[in-house]
Design a protein around this motif. Sequence first.
Motif, PDB file in Angstrom:
ATOM      1  N   ASN A 115      46.083  29.130  40.475  1.00 35.99           N
ATOM      2  CA  ASN A 115      44.889  28.637  39.782  1.00 35.99           C
ATOM      3  C   ASN A 115      43.827  29.717  39.559  1.00 35.99           C
ATOM      4  OD1 ASN A 115      45.913  25.950  39.719  1.00 35.99           O
ATOM      5  ND2 ASN A 115      45.319  25.702  41.869  1.00 35.99           N
ATOM      6  N   LEU A 116      44.186  30.983  39.794  1.00 39.58           N
ATOM      7  CA  LEU A 116      43.239  32.079  39.598  1.00 39.58           C
ATOM      8  C   LEU A 116      43.401  32.681  38.209  1.00 39.58           C
ATOM      9  CD1 LEU A 116      43.578  34.003  42.994  1.00 39.58           C
ATOM     10  CD2 LEU A 116      41.776  32.403  42.340  1.00 39.58           C
ATOM     11  N   ASP A 117      42.320  33.262  37.698  1.00 42.77           N
ATOM     12  CA  ASP A 117      42.383  34.009  36.440  1.00 42.77           C
ATOM     13  C   ASP A 117      42.822  35.433  36.788  1.00 42.77           C
ATOM     14  OD1 ASP A 117      42.068  35.299  34.049  1.00 42.77           O
ATOM     15  OD2 ASP A 117      40.129  34.391  33.577  1.00 42.77           O
ATOM     16  N   VAL A 118      44.124  35.629  36.855  1.00 42.82           N
ATOM     17  CA  VAL A 118      44.687  36.888  37.343  1.00 42.82           C
ATOM     18  C   VAL A 118      44.306  38.058  36.440  1.00 42.82           C
ATOM     19  CG1 VAL A 118      46.842  38.123  37.840  1.00 42.82           C
ATOM     20  CG2 VAL A 118      46.594  35.729  38.517  1.00 42.82           C
ATOM     21  N   ASN A 119      44.322  37.859  35.130  1.00 40.40           N
ATOM     22  CA  ASN A 119      43.975  38.944  34.199  1.00 40.40           C
ATOM     23  C   ASN A 119      42.529  39.408  34.400  1.00 40.40           C
ATOM     24  OD1 ASN A 119      46.507  39.012  32.990  1.00 40.40           O
ATOM     25  ND2 ASN A 119      45.968  37.429  31.501  1.00 40.40           N
ATOM     26  N   PHE A 120      41.628  38.446  34.613  1.00 41.56           N
ATOM     27  CA  PHE A 120      40.225  38.799  34.858  1.00 41.56           C
ATOM     28  C   PHE A 120      40.092  39.596  36.159  1.00 41.56           C
ATOM     29  CE2 PHE A 120      36.206  37.811  37.006  1.00 41.56           C
ATOM     30  CZ  PHE A 120      35.304  38.324  36.077  1.00 41.56           C
ATOM     31  N   ILE A 121      40.819  39.169  37.191  1.00 48.20           N
ATOM     32  CA  ILE A 121      40.767  39.861  38.490  1.00 48.20           C
ATOM     33  C   ILE A 121      41.289  41.287  38.355  1.00 48.20           C
ATOM     34  CG2 ILE A 121      41.779  39.901  40.818  1.00 48.20           C
ATOM     35  CD1 ILE A 121      41.650  36.801  40.718  1.00 48.20           C
ATOM     36  N   LEU A 122      42.369  41.466  37.600  1.00 43.85           N
ATOM     37  CA  LEU A 122      42.921  42.810  37.403  1.00 43.85           C
ATOM     38  C   LEU A 122      41.952  43.700  36.621  1.00 43.85           C
ATOM     39  CD1 LEU A 122      46.679  42.002  36.650  1.00 43.85           C
ATOM     40  CD2 LEU A 122      45.775  43.187  38.654  1.00 43.85           C
ATOM     41  N   GLU A 123      41.263  43.113  35.627  1.00 44.95           N
ATOM     42  CA  GLU A 123      40.268  43.878  34.865  1.00 44.95           C
ATOM     43  C   GLU A 123      39.105  44.293  35.762  1.00 44.95           C
ATOM     44  OE1 GLU A 123      39.113  41.453  31.586  1.00 44.95           O
ATOM     45  OE2 GLU A 123      41.097  41.529  30.623  1.00 44.95           O
ATOM     46  N   LYS A 124      38.654  43.364  36.600  1.00 44.96           N
ATOM     47  CA  LYS A 124      37.558  43.649  37.527  1.00 44.96           C
ATOM     48  C   LYS A 124      37.977  44.717  38.541  1.00 44.96           C
ATOM     49  CE  LYS A 124      33.563  42.888  39.545  1.00 44.96           C
ATOM     50  NZ  LYS A 124      32.324  43.397  38.926  1.00 44.96           N
ATOM     51  N   LEU A 125      39.213  44.631  39.008  1.00 45.82           N
ATOM     52  CA  LEU A 125      39.741  45.606  39.964  1.00 45.82           C
ATOM     53  C   LEU A 125      39.779  47.000  39.333  1.00 45.82           C
ATOM     54  CD1 LEU A 125      41.121  46.051  42.758  1.00 45.82           C
ATOM     55  CD2 LEU A 125      43.303  45.599  41.618  1.00 45.82           C
ATOM     56  N   GLU A 126      40.223  47.059  38.086  1.00 42.01           N
ATOM     57  CA  GLU A 126      40.280  48.341  37.371  1.00 42.01           C
ATOM     58  C   GLU A 126      38.880  48.928  37.201  1.00 42.01           C
ATOM     59  OE1 GLU A 126      42.149  50.183  33.228  1.00 42.01           O
ATOM     60  OE2 GLU A 126      42.275  48.034  33.643  1.00 42.01           O
ATOM     61  N   GLU A 127      37.918  48.061  36.928  1.00 42.85           N
ATOM     62  CA  GLU A 127      36.531  48.507  36.771  1.00 42.85           C
ATOM     63  C   GLU A 127      35.994  49.088  38.078  1.00 42.85           C
ATOM     64  OE1 GLU A 127      32.180  46.440  36.173  1.00 42.85           O
ATOM     65  OE2 GLU A 127      33.889  45.496  35.171  1.00 42.85           O
ATOM     66  N   ILE A 128      36.305  48.422  39.194  1.00 40.82           N
ATOM     67  CA  ILE A 128      35.857  48.895  40.511  1.00 40.82           C
ATOM     68  C   ILE A 128      36.421  50.283  40.802  1.00 40.82           C
ATOM     69  CG2 ILE A 128      36.101  48.501  43.010  1.00 40.82           C
ATOM     70  CD1 ILE A 128      35.997  45.481  42.381  1.00 40.82           C
ATOM     71  N   PHE A 129      37.663  50.495  40.419  1.00 32.08           N
ATOM     72  CA  PHE A 129      38.313  51.767  40.732  1.00 32.08           C
ATOM     73  C   PHE A 129      37.964  52.864  39.726  1.00 32.08           C
ATOM     74  CE2 PHE A 129      40.515  49.413  43.844  1.00 32.08           C
ATOM     75  CZ  PHE A 129      41.120  50.310  44.697  1.00 32.08           C
ATOM     76  N   LYS A 130      37.812  52.504  38.447  1.00 33.81           N
ATOM     77  CA  LYS A 130      37.518  53.521  37.434  1.00 33.81           C
ATOM     78  C   LYS A 130      36.034  53.858  37.375  1.00 33.81           C
ATOM     79  CE  LYS A 130      41.327  53.285  34.126  1.00 33.81           C
ATOM     80  NZ  LYS A 130      41.719  52.962  32.728  1.00 33.81           N
TER      81      LYS A 130
END
Length: 364
Positions: free
Chosen positions: A251-266
């Motif tokens: 039930n999670l928005d996985v694509n949004f989480i991956l985008e947010k994760l990429e932002e945190i790292f980049k």
Amino acid sequence: MWIPNMQIFESSVLIFGALFGLLWAMHIFVSWTKVKTMAWILLIASIWLLSGAYFFSMTHLVYPYFYALHFPFVFLCGPLFLHYYRLVVREVDSKFFNFHLIPSCLALFVILPYLLMDLDSKIKFLEGFRTGKMSFYHVLIMSLNVGVKVSILSYLTPIIFLNLPLLKRSNEISRESKGIFIFIIILIYIDLLIGLIGFFIKSFFLVKLSALLLPLNLFIFFILSSRYPEIVIGLQKELKRNRYENSKIKNLDVNFILEKLEEIFKSERAFADEDISLPKVAEELKISPHQLSQILNEKLNQTFPQYVNSYRVNEAKKLMVEDSNRSILSIAFAVGFNSKASFNRSFKNISGFTPQEFRKSTQK
């Protein structure tokens, strides 16, 4: 003359099977395949077949040095099958736990007294099998033959019965491939059960038949695995689908989480923090550590350390190109590694080069 000719035929079949398994194992070892577990299984199968040729040709009565040496190796087959299944089919990290080595170590302990005998004692001991004058130690060594087959069956049976429902349900695997898979399973079980029955009823014919079926099974498995690779691929997809249906990320928005994760790292360069951890990043994403781990594993096929180190290595490459005079150790610390050894290891695993080799290639 018939019996010696049969011995030559039986030994030739087993030696051919051993050489075939050995060549197949060598092919896997030198290939680009990351998982080499199947090569080790094939190598052990080859040792098992050679021991059969050694025994059925009666060579062990003349050169008794190698008798029973195969047992500690063959007891590793079951654990290696489990290891291969977890790595290749389930696509999850799999550690080879020490308790899986217990049967192999026990087998070594059982054969040790025989290995320590002098030549005459070895020959006299082996004559006991032929004449029927057997001691408790003879029975103990014979029981290893039963133990090996029981061990393999105990590892294979749960794997097979857990995956049969997934196999039937999968739309990725053709009906023909499903039938082939079941055919392979039946062949393996027939081989192992014939050997077990042979030992229990003391039928040398059944014991030999079981041994002679192993080269046939190897050859059939090679042909079918080459022609029907979709079986493993289909099971992988079905397992992923099954895990997702029962997962905590459904039930999670996985694509949004991956985008947010990429932002945190980049953007925020979170990878440069040597104290970065899965719980810390998960908290920032407002999900649990287990959910983040599952997302990385299922969507990117990476563990959290692999994900972090990929960013660190890419940043290190960039710094090495931009500042050719900067020391490698300084760059390693700047991107988040806490030692040169861990930096070198991760750099090599991810890029295929050592940091020194990469720097030289950029300076040409």
